[in-house]
Design a protein around this motif. Structure first.
Motif, PDB file in Angstrom:
ATOM      1  N   UNK A  11       0.791  -1.018   0.079  1.00 32.23           N
ATOM      2  CA  UNK A  11       0.052   0.055   0.243  1.00 32.23           C
ATOM      3  C   UNK A  11       0.895   1.194   0.112  1.00 32.23           C
ATOM      4  N   UNK A  12       0.587   2.194  -0.864  1.00 28.42           N
ATOM      5  CA  UNK A  12       1.264   3.348  -0.910  1.00 28.42           C
ATOM      6  C   UNK A  12       0.173   4.686  -1.437  1.00 28.42           C
ATOM      7  N   UNK A  13      -1.122   4.242  -1.030  1.00 26.31           N
ATOM      8  CA  UNK A  13      -2.208   5.339  -1.334  1.00 26.31           C
ATOM      9  C   UNK A  13      -3.350   4.904  -0.410  1.00 26.31           C
ATOM     10  N   UNK A  31      -0.177   6.304   8.669  1.00 23.33           N
ATOM     11  CA  UNK A  31      -0.201   5.702   7.423  1.00 23.33           C
ATOM     12  C   UNK A  31       1.018   6.438   6.469  1.00 23.33           C
ATOM     13  N   UNK A  32       1.040   7.715   6.774  1.00 22.82           N
ATOM     14  CA  UNK A  32       2.287   8.363   6.196  1.00 22.82           C
ATOM     15  C   UNK A  32       3.531   7.751   6.600  1.00 22.82           C
ATOM     16  N   UNK A  33       3.705   7.598   7.957  1.00 22.11           N
ATOM     17  CA  UNK A  33       4.955   7.030   8.371  1.00 22.11           C
ATOM     18  C   UNK A  33       5.337   5.438   7.928  1.00 22.11           C
ATOM     19  N   UNK A  38      -1.455  10.481   1.417  1.00 21.60           N
ATOM     20  CA  UNK A  38      -2.574  10.356   1.760  1.00 21.60           C
ATOM     21  C   UNK A  38      -3.793  11.578   1.294  1.00 21.60           C
ATOM     22  N   UNK A  39      -5.046  10.899   1.120  1.00 15.40           N
ATOM     23  CA  UNK A  39      -6.062  11.849   1.009  1.00 15.40           C
ATOM     24  C   UNK A  39      -7.000  12.270   2.077  1.00 15.40           C
ATOM     25  N   UNK A  87      -4.360  10.651  -5.921  1.00 18.65           N
ATOM     26  CA  UNK A  87      -3.484   9.825  -5.563  1.00 18.65           C
ATOM     27  C   UNK A  87      -2.951   8.885  -6.597  1.00 18.65           C
ATOM     28  N   UNK A  88      -3.474   8.655  -7.616  1.00 16.93           N
ATOM     29  CA  UNK A  88      -3.028   7.612  -8.529  1.00 16.93           C
ATOM     30  C   UNK A  88      -3.525   6.349  -8.370  1.00 16.93           C
ATOM     31  N   UNK A  89      -4.535   6.205  -7.494  1.00 16.92           N
ATOM     32  CA  UNK A  89      -5.129   5.003  -7.163  1.00 16.92           C
ATOM     33  C   UNK A  89      -5.425   4.883  -5.643  1.00 16.92           C
TER      34      UNK A  89
END
Length: 271
Positions: A11-13, A31-33, A38-39, A87-89
């Motif tokens: 997961x990246x988005x 989640x950023x960590x 992030x949206x 986010x690209x996905x």
């Protein structure tokens, strides 16, 4: 429909609703960590959402911010799409938006009932459904996490609409987990107890300096403690956890008989 690649989930988005403060902000940061862009959504506190975005960006990740009122049921899914496109996905969706209520059952108006349901259940349905559809179409699996409450499991005086909505959201999570597992998408709930956030009247309070006799841990929880559980459920190692409701409450729910035995007055019967 694409076949999911169950071994390649990285997961990246992620989208975290109501991430302008409290559990939502802590989750966006966690989640950023973990390496995700992030949206971020807000309903009434744009400044808070921008502060969350700044925290995410300080961690070297990208943040996209959008207003989202989940009670606007026909418009809300398009906001999910807009953020996912930016986010690209979409790999992870955290449904954190919610509203509380403290009104005796006999005094709850139909308008109030409908407002709580629209926020806590209807809005969750339309947003999680749109997120799930995107994940299924992408074919690479995903994680959907709904923030419910201990009141998904046990009621509280004065919270009839809230209790009903959270019970319903817990049931929705279980049904989604059954139907989406074959697509490599896990769906879980996280059920917080009393957490030191604005929603519980604990804004700017250090929970470790507060005492709660009725909670075995002896204090309220920290939003980051809830976020840590969400971050695990969003991670690749959590691939075999689905349809669960993870309670994060310092042991509060275990106090049923003990709390009942300790009550010495009828004050609890009214607000």
């Amino acid at each position: 429909m694409a076949e999911p690649n169950l071994t390649a989930f990285e997961p990246t988005r992620a989208i975290v609703t109501a991430s302008d403060s409290g559990i939502g902000r802590a989750t966006a940061v966690a989640l950023a960590q973990a390496g995700m862009d992030i949206g971020i959504t807000w309903r009434s506190d744009e400044a808070g959402a921008l502060e969350t975005a700044a925290e995410v960006e300080r961690l070297g990740r990208t943040a996209h911010v959008s207003r989202l009122d989940v009670t606007e049921l026909t418009d809300a899914p398009a906001i999910v799409d807009r953020l996912a496109d930016a986010l690209g996905g979409l790999d992870v969706f955290v449904n954190n938006a919610g509203a509380g209520l403290s009104t005796p059952f006999l005094e709850v108006s139909l308008d109030t009932w409908r407002s709580i349901m629209a926020t806590d259940l209807d809005g969750a349905f339309v947003c999680m459904q749109r997120a799930a559809r995107r994940m299924v179409d992408a074919g690479t699996g995903g994680r959907i996490i709904a923030v419910t409450s201990v009141h998904e499991h046990q009621p509280m005086v004065g919270s009839s609409a809230y209790d009903a909505a959270k019970h319903g959201l817990g049931g929705l999570v279980k049904a989604m987990a059954l139907e989406l597992a074959s697509q490599g998408i896990t769906v879980n709930a996280v059920a917080p107890g009393e957490i030191a956030t604005p929603m519980t009247g604990n804004e700017d309070v250090d929970p470790r300096e507060e005492h709660r006799s009725g909670i075995p841990a002896g204090r309220p929880g920290d939003a980051r403690e809830v976020a840590a559980v969400i971050a695990f459920l969003a991670s690749p190692p959590a691939a075999y956890v689905t349809g669960s409701s993870v309670v994060v409450d310092g042991g509060m729910l275990q106090m049923g008989p003990q709390a009942g035995a300790a009550v010495t007055s009828d004050d609890w019967r009214s607000l």
